[in-house]
Each structure stands twice: as structure tokens, then as C-alpha cells.
Write a protein that holds these residues in place. Sequence first.
Motif, PDB file in Angstrom:
ATOM      1  N   VAL A 184       0.825  -1.218   0.000  1.00  0.00           N
ATOM      2  CA  VAL A 184       0.000   0.000   0.000  1.00  0.00           C
ATOM      3  C   VAL A 184       0.857   1.266   0.000  1.00  0.00           C
ATOM      4  N   MET A 185       2.167   1.102   0.138  1.00  0.00           N
ATOM      5  CA  MET A 185       3.056   2.259   0.034  1.00  0.00           C
ATOM      6  C   MET A 185       2.987   2.827  -1.383  1.00  0.00           C
ATOM      7  N   PRO A 186       2.995   4.139  -1.551  1.00  0.00           N
ATOM      8  CA  PRO A 186       2.978   4.730  -2.890  1.00  0.00           C
ATOM      9  C   PRO A 186       4.195   4.266  -3.702  1.00  0.00           C
ATOM     10  N   ILE A 187       3.980   3.981  -4.969  1.00  0.00           N
ATOM     11  CA  ILE A 187       5.073   3.561  -5.844  1.00  0.00           C
ATOM     12  C   ILE A 187       6.193   4.608  -5.836  1.00  0.00           C
ATOM     13  N   ALA A 188       5.807   5.887  -5.845  1.00  0.00           N
ATOM     14  CA  ALA A 188       6.803   6.963  -5.874  1.00  0.00           C
ATOM     15  C   ALA A 188       7.736   6.892  -4.670  1.00  0.00           C
ATOM     16  N   GLU A 189       7.185   6.534  -3.516  1.00  0.00           N
ATOM     17  CA  GLU A 189       8.003   6.435  -2.306  1.00  0.00           C
ATOM     18  C   GLU A 189       9.040   5.315  -2.430  1.00  0.00           C
ATOM     19  N   LYS A 190       8.627   4.204  -3.036  1.00  0.00           N
ATOM     20  CA  LYS A 190       9.552   3.081  -3.207  1.00  0.00           C
ATOM     21  C   LYS A 190      10.613   3.396  -4.263  1.00  0.00           C
ATOM     22  N   LEU A 191      10.230   4.088  -5.316  1.00  0.00           N
ATOM     23  CA  LEU A 191      11.206   4.468  -6.342  1.00  0.00           C
ATOM     24  C   LEU A 191      12.197   5.493  -5.802  1.00  0.00           C
ATOM     25  N   ASP A 192      11.721   6.374  -4.925  1.00  0.00           N
ATOM     26  CA  ASP A 192      12.618   7.348  -4.290  1.00  0.00           C
ATOM     27  C   ASP A 192      13.678   6.634  -3.451  1.00  0.00           C
ATOM     28  N   LEU A 193      13.289   5.535  -2.820  1.00  0.00           N
ATOM     29  CA  LEU A 193      14.230   4.768  -2.005  1.00  0.00           C
ATOM     30  C   LEU A 193      15.324   4.154  -2.889  1.00  0.00           C
ATOM     31  N   LEU A 194      14.924   3.625  -4.033  1.00  0.00           N
ATOM     32  CA  LEU A 194      15.913   3.070  -4.962  1.00  0.00           C
ATOM     33  C   LEU A 194      16.876   4.155  -5.441  1.00  0.00           C
ATOM     34  N   ALA A 195      16.317   5.317  -5.779  1.00  0.00           N
ATOM     35  CA  ALA A 195      17.150   6.424  -6.252  1.00  0.00           C
ATOM     36  C   ALA A 195      18.124   6.872  -5.168  1.00  0.00           C
ATOM     37  N   HIS A 196      17.654   6.886  -3.927  1.00  0.00           N
ATOM     38  CA  HIS A 196      18.506   7.284  -2.806  1.00  0.00           C
ATOM     39  C   HIS A 196      19.687   6.329  -2.660  1.00  0.00           C
ATOM     40  N   TRP A 197      19.424   5.034  -2.761  1.00  0.00           N
ATOM     41  CA  TRP A 197      20.507   4.056  -2.647  1.00  0.00           C
ATOM     42  C   TRP A 197      21.528   4.225  -3.766  1.00  0.00           C
ATOM     43  N   GLU A 198      21.034   4.476  -4.978  1.00  0.00           N
ATOM     44  CA  GLU A 198      21.968   4.652  -6.096  1.00  0.00           C
ATOM     45  C   GLU A 198      22.785   5.941  -5.925  1.00  0.00           C
ATOM     46  N   ASP A 199      22.160   6.977  -5.414  1.00  0.00           N
ATOM     47  CA  ASP A 199      22.891   8.230  -5.164  1.00  0.00           C
ATOM     48  C   ASP A 199      24.016   8.007  -4.153  1.00  0.00           C
ATOM     49  N   LEU A 200      23.730   7.214  -3.128  1.00  0.00           N
ATOM     50  CA  LEU A 200      24.744   6.929  -2.118  1.00  0.00           C
ATOM     51  C   LEU A 200      25.940   6.209  -2.735  1.00  0.00           C
ATOM     52  N   MET A 201      25.667   5.278  -3.634  1.00  0.00           N
ATOM     53  CA  MET A 201      26.772   4.546  -4.260  1.00  0.00           C
ATOM     54  C   MET A 201      27.561   5.436  -5.220  1.00  0.00           C
ATOM     55  N   HIS A 202      26.860   6.298  -5.939  1.00  0.00           N
ATOM     56  CA  HIS A 202      27.538   7.174  -6.898  1.00  0.00           C
ATOM     57  C   HIS A 202      28.282   8.323  -6.218  1.00  0.00           C
TER      58      HIS A 202
END
Length: 199
Positions: free
Chosen positions: A127-145
Motif C-alpha cells: 500500500v506504500m505509494p510507488i513513488a516512495e519506493k522508487l525514491d528509495l531506490l534512487a537514494h541508494w543509487e545516489d549513495l553509491m555514486h
Amino acid sequence: TFRRHTDMIKLVEDIDGWLRKLTKGKCEYADLRVQQIEIERLASSSRKIEPVEKSVTLGFGVRVLKDGSWGFAASSQFDEKEYERIVKLAIAIADASRKVNKNPIDLGQYPTAKGVYETPFTKDPFVMPIAEKLDLLAHWEDLMHADAAISATSAFLDFRRETKMFRSTAGSDIKQVLLHTGAGVTCGIVKGRRERYER
């Protein structure tokens, strides 16, 4: 098609009615299972979002013990004619099994169980918004980059929910809702044409 918990209970009641009607006086024991599986997967690669994967599967199975032999049949179609067909098929399979079964099964006193279990959680990922989950993925990739040496990254989120309902002619009535979650990241460093490292 996704079925709510109350809808699944109605399906169990309908199938159980046919199971008891057609096995009464014929089978020593019978049971049924209805199971729904929901899956959702989100992933990104090098900061590009991949298509979101979502699926729902629903099916049921019945099992009968007749004259010491098992019969089983299952389907993903839900209607009265199918319930009758599947129960009769399970009985026919038990009859066929009896012809080659040299060791008839005796369950003795059938154990019964009643209960409800649901995986505890603080936030339902479905039930979490898709946008919230995609933001989490983007955050993880930003941390690695953040490390300039990293040249390739990926991240994913996996969610799976299994809703299972079990009913038996011996009196068992069990409901389970099992929630599975998973996540992961990878990053890569290219040091030359022939050198690539990933973790």
C-alpha cells in the motif's frame, strides 16, 4: 484478479460446501486449500527505473482420502461447476490410486487445528505509494555514486504476500497471511577494458 480477505473466505465456504457434499459417506477424510500470491518488484539500473513488475495468482486444491488412497486435484477457475468438477476429479484419482496402492493409508485419529497467523509488520509495502519506493531506490543509487570510482549501480525491492486458507472435514480451519520482503544493491568499478569489479 486480486481478492480481498473476506472474498477469499466466501470462496472457501463455497468450495467446502461441495467438498463435504460429494465426499460424505464416501471418503474417510478431505481437505481444501485456497491460496493467493501477490508479487511486486521494483528495480533501477544506473539511475534508470525499470518497468515495475506486479502480479496476482489465485488457485485452490482439494485432497481426499478414499478407501486408504489419496486423490488430489486443483484449479485456478472459481465457479460452482468447477468446484464440483475438481472434487469429483480428486475422488476419481483416489479410486484409480486404490487399484495400485498396496499399502492403504490409515490416518487414525485426525489431528485438527484452528488459528490465524499474519506476519507482523509496521508498514505494508503493497500500500506504500510507488513513488516512495522508487525514491528509495534512487537514494541508494545516489549513495553509491557518491564515490567517483563507481561507474555502474543497480538496486531492487521485492515484495511477496501469500494468503493461505485451509479447511478439512476433520474440523481444521487455518488462515495465514505471510509477507516476504527483500532488497539489494550492486555497484561496479571499471578499471580497464578487461577489469570490472562488482559487489
